[in-house]
Design a protein around this motif. Structure first.
Motif, PDB file in Angstrom:
ATOM      1  N   ASP A  98       0.719  -1.304  -0.050  1.00 43.59           N
ATOM      2  CA  ASP A  98       0.008  -0.036   0.176  1.00 43.59           C
ATOM      3  C   ASP A  98       0.904   1.181  -0.022  1.00 43.59           C
ATOM      4  O   ASP A  98       1.803   1.416   0.896  1.00 43.59           O
ATOM      5  N   ASP A 102      -2.569   3.879  -3.768  1.00 44.55           N
ATOM      6  CA  ASP A 102      -2.396   2.682  -4.673  1.00 44.55           C
ATOM      7  C   ASP A 102      -2.083   1.481  -3.944  1.00 44.55           C
ATOM      8  O   ASP A 102      -1.276   1.488  -3.002  1.00 44.55           O
ATOM      9  N   ARG A 104      -0.800  -2.469  -4.492  1.00 45.19           N
ATOM     10  CA  ARG A 104      -0.270  -3.522  -5.555  1.00 45.19           C
ATOM     11  C   ARG A 104      -0.022  -4.929  -4.889  1.00 45.19           C
ATOM     12  O   ARG A 104       0.098  -4.923  -3.628  1.00 45.19           O
TER      13      ARG A 104
END
Length: 130
Positions: A98, A102, A104
């Motif tokens: 985090d 965003d 991933r």
């Protein structure tokens, strides 16, 4: 049933061998370690306890001295649903990163290890001090 028992037994044996042969933790100056701790506070590893690829990834976390949250994605766990919803599949190990707004999801132990080595390994320390 027998295959599951054999797999579970082998997994536990791998965990025991990992415990006995665990590598030494990377040592950093206190200020650098605190920066690393802050960086990994935004990461979590979805894993199964006895999965060989998860053990391999956890060994790297231990060696790089990365105190990261482990999330057990076993059946019945809320983290299993989180992994499916966020990452798109139930596959471990999976590193959740985090950053800013965003998130991933990095699957595959080799990719996770390469990312961690690049970001927190010895080479990253020499680049940061250069």
């Amino acid at each position: 049933m027998i295959v599951k028992a054999i797999r579970e037994g082998l997994g536990r044996l791998i965990v025991l061998i990992d415990f006995i042969t665990r590598p030494a933790k990377m040592k950093r100056p206190e200020v650098e370690q605190q920066a690393v701790n802050d960086a990994v506070s935004n990461m979590s590893l979805y894993q199964f306890y006895a999965c060989p690829f998860c053990v391999k990834t956890r060994r790297t976390l231990h060696r790089l001295n990365l105190p990261m949250e482990f999330r057990n994605a076993a059946k019945g766990s809320p983290y299993r649903d989180e992994l499916l919803t966020g990452g798109g599949e139930i596959k471990v190990p999976c590193l959740r990163i985090d950053e800013d707004s965003d998130t991933r999801w990095v699957y595959e132990s080799d990719e996770i290890i390469a990312y961690l080595e690049q970001r927190f390994g010895k080479d990253s320390q020499s680049q940061a001090s250069a």
